[in-house]
Each structure stands twice: as structure tokens, then as C-alpha cells.
Design a protein around this motif. Structure first.
Motif, PDB file in Angstrom:
ATOM      1  N   ILE A   1       6.881   7.755 -21.872  1.00 23.91           N
ATOM      2  CA  ILE A   1       5.455   7.554 -21.572  1.00 23.91           C
ATOM      3  C   ILE A   1       5.177   6.098 -21.205  1.00 23.91           C
ATOM      4  N   THR A   2       5.752   5.139 -21.967  1.00 25.70           N
ATOM      5  CA  THR A   2       5.422   3.726 -21.729  1.00 25.70           C
ATOM      6  C   THR A   2       5.810   3.279 -20.332  1.00 25.70           C
ATOM      7  N   ILE A   3       7.029   3.580 -19.907  1.00 23.58           N
ATOM      8  CA  ILE A   3       7.456   3.086 -18.596  1.00 23.58           C
ATOM      9  C   ILE A   3       6.774   3.835 -17.460  1.00 23.58           C
ATOM     10  N   ASN A   4       6.577   5.146 -17.612  1.00 25.46           N
ATOM     11  CA  ASN A   4       5.938   5.886 -16.527  1.00 25.46           C
ATOM     12  C   ASN A   4       4.429   5.659 -16.491  1.00 25.46           C
ATOM     13  N   GLY A   5       3.838   5.350 -17.673  1.00 27.29           N
ATOM     14  CA  GLY A   5       2.429   4.951 -17.690  1.00 27.29           C
ATOM     15  C   GLY A   5       2.249   3.615 -16.979  1.00 27.29           C
ATOM     16  N   THR A   6       3.181   2.683 -17.235  1.00 29.35           N
ATOM     17  CA  THR A   6       3.163   1.383 -16.547  1.00 29.35           C
ATOM     18  C   THR A   6       3.374   1.578 -15.048  1.00 29.35           C
ATOM     19  N   GLY A   7       4.351   2.422 -14.706  1.00 27.03           N
ATOM     20  CA  GLY A   7       4.631   2.722 -13.292  1.00 27.03           C
ATOM     21  C   GLY A   7       3.422   3.325 -12.594  1.00 27.03           C
ATOM     22  N   MET A   8       2.707   4.194 -13.314  1.00 26.61           N
ATOM     23  CA  MET A   8       1.509   4.827 -12.763  1.00 26.61           C
ATOM     24  C   MET A   8       0.456   3.771 -12.424  1.00 26.61           C
ATOM     25  N   ALA A   9       0.261   2.809 -13.335  1.00 27.68           N
ATOM     26  CA  ALA A   9      -0.715   1.735 -13.101  1.00 27.68           C
ATOM     27  C   ALA A   9      -0.304   0.871 -11.907  1.00 27.68           C
ATOM     28  N   ILE A  10       1.006   0.574 -11.809  1.00 26.09           N
ATOM     29  CA  ILE A  10       1.509  -0.251 -10.697  1.00 26.09           C
ATOM     30  C   ILE A  10       1.330   0.475  -9.365  1.00 26.09           C
ATOM     31  N   GLU A  11       1.705   1.773  -9.340  1.00 27.34           N
ATOM     32  CA  GLU A  11       1.584   2.545  -8.087  1.00 27.34           C
ATOM     33  C   GLU A  11       0.123   2.717  -7.689  1.00 27.34           C
ATOM     34  N   LEU A  12      -0.776   2.879  -8.674  1.00 24.41           N
ATOM     35  CA  LEU A  12      -2.213   2.972  -8.369  1.00 24.41           C
ATOM     36  C   LEU A  12      -2.715   1.676  -7.743  1.00 24.41           C
ATOM     37  N   THR A  13      -2.175   0.546  -8.209  1.00 25.06           N
ATOM     38  CA  THR A  13      -2.527  -0.753  -7.614  1.00 25.06           C
ATOM     39  C   THR A  13      -2.076  -0.805  -6.159  1.00 25.06           C
ATOM     40  N   TYR A  14      -0.827  -0.370  -5.891  1.00 23.54           N
ATOM     41  CA  TYR A  14      -0.312  -0.340  -4.507  1.00 23.54           C
ATOM     42  C   TYR A  14      -1.192   0.548  -3.623  1.00 23.54           C
ATOM     43  N   VAL A  15      -1.527   1.736  -4.136  1.00 27.23           N
ATOM     44  CA  VAL A  15      -2.333   2.698  -3.356  1.00 27.23           C
ATOM     45  C   VAL A  15      -3.723   2.122  -3.092  1.00 27.23           C
ATOM     46  N   THR A  16      -4.295   1.434  -4.091  1.00 27.80           N
ATOM     47  CA  THR A  16      -5.626   0.810  -3.915  1.00 27.80           C
ATOM     48  C   THR A  16      -5.582  -0.261  -2.826  1.00 27.80           C
ATOM     49  N   ILE A  17      -4.541  -1.104  -2.849  1.00 22.43           N
ATOM     50  CA  ILE A  17      -4.376  -2.129  -1.802  1.00 22.43           C
ATOM     51  C   ILE A  17      -4.244  -1.458  -0.439  1.00 22.43           C
ATOM     52  N   PHE A  18      -3.484  -0.365  -0.398  1.00 21.86           N
ATOM     53  CA  PHE A  18      -3.304   0.377   0.858  1.00 21.86           C
ATOM     54  C   PHE A  18      -4.655   0.890   1.374  1.00 21.86           C
ATOM     55  N   LEU A  19      -5.480   1.408   0.466  1.00 17.42           N
ATOM     56  CA  LEU A  19      -6.800   1.915   0.858  1.00 17.42           C
ATOM     57  C   LEU A  19      -7.696   0.790   1.364  1.00 17.42           C
ATOM     58  N   LEU A  20      -7.630  -0.374   0.716  1.00 23.20           N
ATOM     59  CA  LEU A  20      -8.471  -1.510   1.101  1.00 23.20           C
ATOM     60  C   LEU A  20      -8.146  -2.027   2.498  1.00 23.20           C
ATOM     61  N   TYR A  21      -6.848  -1.993   2.860  1.00 22.83           N
ATOM     62  CA  TYR A  21      -6.421  -2.591   4.127  1.00 22.83           C
ATOM     63  C   TYR A  21      -6.059  -1.563   5.202  1.00 22.83           C
ATOM     64  N   SER A  22      -6.447  -0.308   4.984  1.00 25.47           N
ATOM     65  CA  SER A  22      -6.276   0.716   6.029  1.00 25.47           C
ATOM     66  C   SER A  22      -7.663   1.220   6.422  1.00 25.47           C
ATOM     67  N   SER A  23      -7.718   2.035   7.449  1.00 21.00           N
ATOM     68  CA  SER A  23      -9.012   2.566   7.886  1.00 21.00           C
ATOM     69  C   SER A  23      -8.826   3.906   8.576  1.00 21.00           C
ATOM     70  N   GLY A  24      -9.947   4.585   8.793  1.00 22.70           N
ATOM     71  CA  GLY A  24      -9.941   5.828   9.556  1.00 22.70           C
ATOM     72  C   GLY A  24      -9.052   6.916   8.970  1.00 22.70           C
ATOM     73  N   ALA A  25      -8.225   7.508   9.838  1.00 24.09           N
ATOM     74  CA  ALA A  25      -7.392   8.650   9.461  1.00 24.09           C
ATOM     75  C   ALA A  25      -6.376   8.282   8.378  1.00 24.09           C
ATOM     76  N   ALA A  26      -5.818   7.071   8.467  1.00 20.38           N
ATOM     77  CA  ALA A  26      -4.815   6.640   7.481  1.00 20.38           C
ATOM     78  C   ALA A  26      -5.416   6.587   6.086  1.00 20.38           C
ATOM     79  N   ARG A  27      -6.639   6.041   5.981  1.00 17.48           N
ATOM     80  CA  ARG A  27      -7.311   5.949   4.674  1.00 17.48           C
ATOM     81  C   ARG A  27      -7.647   7.339   4.139  1.00 17.48           C
ATOM     82  N   ARG A  28      -8.157   8.211   5.002  1.00 21.16           N
ATOM     83  CA  ARG A  28      -8.510   9.582   4.577  1.00 21.16           C
ATOM     84  C   ARG A  28      -7.272  10.329   4.085  1.00 21.16           C
TER      85      ARG A  28
END
Length: 251
Positions: A73-100
């Protein structure tokens, strides 16, 4: 005397460290996205796929599903938080169809994990049954994630170059796979053994390719540098001749 459970815990803690290194390995990519203000041609799929993988392993480690798996749980919970950060950055710097596309994928993953959790906890009434259902799904998702190393290994063989297969990542993958395979074997857990055993095999294969193609990679890089130097010299000579002709035209 040191008990097997204590050894397992120590190995699991080391495994948390090696897995964290792997989770943080895309950081330079996201620093580049942040600096450029654009996702360019980068694909969100690896990060969205890893997010799903982490969510499933967190579910697997829950006391209601597979007791005594806090380190999972600890490592995959940490991994989940890290990947959510990556996905959030991706959403912030993408647009249109890619963001959707990213938003739809993440929403579908959350809905899928929620549905699996609800069905498993209500229909499967023993730890063994719950572990089996969630464990099989985790193994399938893990095996699917190995498509990325396979495609890189194919490129190495085709180009005879390990330039785009960093040695550090291959070594970190090997250490991670060995730790979690050992962790799973001490108190036998088939569902952790299978993906991490495969991870060890793929990491060893990558290191063998590195040993085979290291010399040819250096030759390719040197040839590229010589070619670049020749092009630069040619441009200097051409510029020199052009300037001479321009100077001669003034007389």
C-alpha cells in the motif's frame, strides 16, 4: 534470531526505495514540459496506465483484500500520488482533444477501480477469493505495462544503439524486481511473484543488450559528432567565401 517476517519487511522497505526511483524517473520529462509550456509529442498513456496499476495494487494491499501487505500500500499509494501529479501537469499543458482524452481515461479508470472494489467486497466473502480476483487483474495490468520495455528493446536491436535505453533505469528495474520477487517468495504471494519475476527477466535482457551494443553505440555517437563537426566546418568555409565575394564586389 531474525524471523522471516522481519527479513521480508526489510526487503519490502528496500523495494519501496527502488520503486520510488522508478516512479520519479520521468521527472526530467515533466520539467521540460513545464519549461516549454507544452506537452509537445509526449504521450500521456504510460502515466495513465501506471496510475491504474498503482490504484489496483493499493486495492490488493487493503486489509479487507490481502492482509499484512502494508508495504504494498505505501509504495503504490506514493506512486499513485506521483502519477496523479504527472497527469495533472499533462492536463495543464495540453489542450483540446488531448486534454479530453486524458480526462476520459482517468475518469474511466476511477470508475473501473470503484466498480471492481464494490463487486469484490460485496460478492467475494473470503480473503483468498478477494486476493485471487484483484491479484489476477493486477498481474494482467502489470504484464500489459511491459510492452514499453519490449518496444525499447526492439529499437535497440534495430538501431544497434542503447542511446535511448538508460543504464541507470535498467539497473533500478533489476533491483526493484529482485526486491519484490524476494518479498513475495518469503511469504509466498503468486500475484506479486509473477509480474516482478518477469520484471527481473526483462531487466536482465536489457542489461545483456546494453553489454552487446555499448561499443557500437559509442561508435555511432562518435560518427555523429564527426559529421556535425564536418557540417559546421563546411558552413564556416561557405560563409567565408560568401563574405570574400561580397567584399570583392565593393571594389
Amino acid at each position: 534470531m531474525v524471523s522471516p517476517d522481519m527479513i521480508r519487511t526489510v526487503i519490502g522497505i528496500i523495494g519501496n526505495g527502488t520503486a520510488l526511483v522508478l516512479f520519479l524517473s520521468p521527472v526530467p520529462t515533466f520539467i521540460r514540459i513545464w519549461k516549454k509550456g507544452s506537452v509537445e509529442q509526449y504521450s500521456p498513456v504510460p502515466y495513465v496506465a501506471t496510475l491504474l496499476n498503482c490504484m489496483m495494487w493499493v486495492m490488493y494491499g487493503l486489509p479487507l483484500v490481502h492482509p499484512h501487505s502494508m508495504l504494498v500500500i505505501t509504495i503504490n499509494g506514493t506512486g499513485m500520488a506521483i502519477e496523479l501529479t504527472y497527469v495533472t501537469i499533462f492536463l495543464l499543458y495540453s489542450s483540446g482533444a488531448a486534454r479530453r482524452k486524458v480526462l476520459l481515461l482517468v475518469a474511466a479508470e476511477i470508475a473501473f477501480v470503484g466498480a471492481v472494489a464494490a463487486l469484490v467486497l460485496t460478492l467475494a466473502h473470503t480473503h483468498e477469493r478477494r486476493s485471487m480476483i484483484v491479484g489476477i487483474l493486477c498481474v494482467l495490468f502489470c504484464i500489459g505495462m511491459y510492452a514499453a520495455p519490449l518496444s525499447v528493446m526492439k529499437m535497440v536491436i534495430q538501431t544497434k544503439s542503447v542511446e535511448y535505453m538508460p543504464l541507470f533505469l535498467s539497473l533500478a528495474s533489476l533491483a526493484n524486481g529482485i526486491c519484490w520477487t524476494a518479498y513475495a517468495l518469503i511469504r509466498f504471494d503468486l500475484y506479486i511473484t509473477i509480474p516482478n519475476g518477469l520484471g527481473v527477466l526483462f531487466a536482465v535482457a536489457q542489461l545483456i543488450l546494453y553489454a552487446i551494443y555499448y561499443k557500437s553505440t559509442q561508435e555511432i555517437i562518435e560518427a555523429r559528432k564527426r559529421k556535425a563537426d564536418q557540417v559546421a566546418m563546411t558552413e564556416i568555409v561557405v560563409d567565408g567565401k560568401t563574405n570574400n565575394h561580397a567584399g570583392a564586389g565593393h571594389y
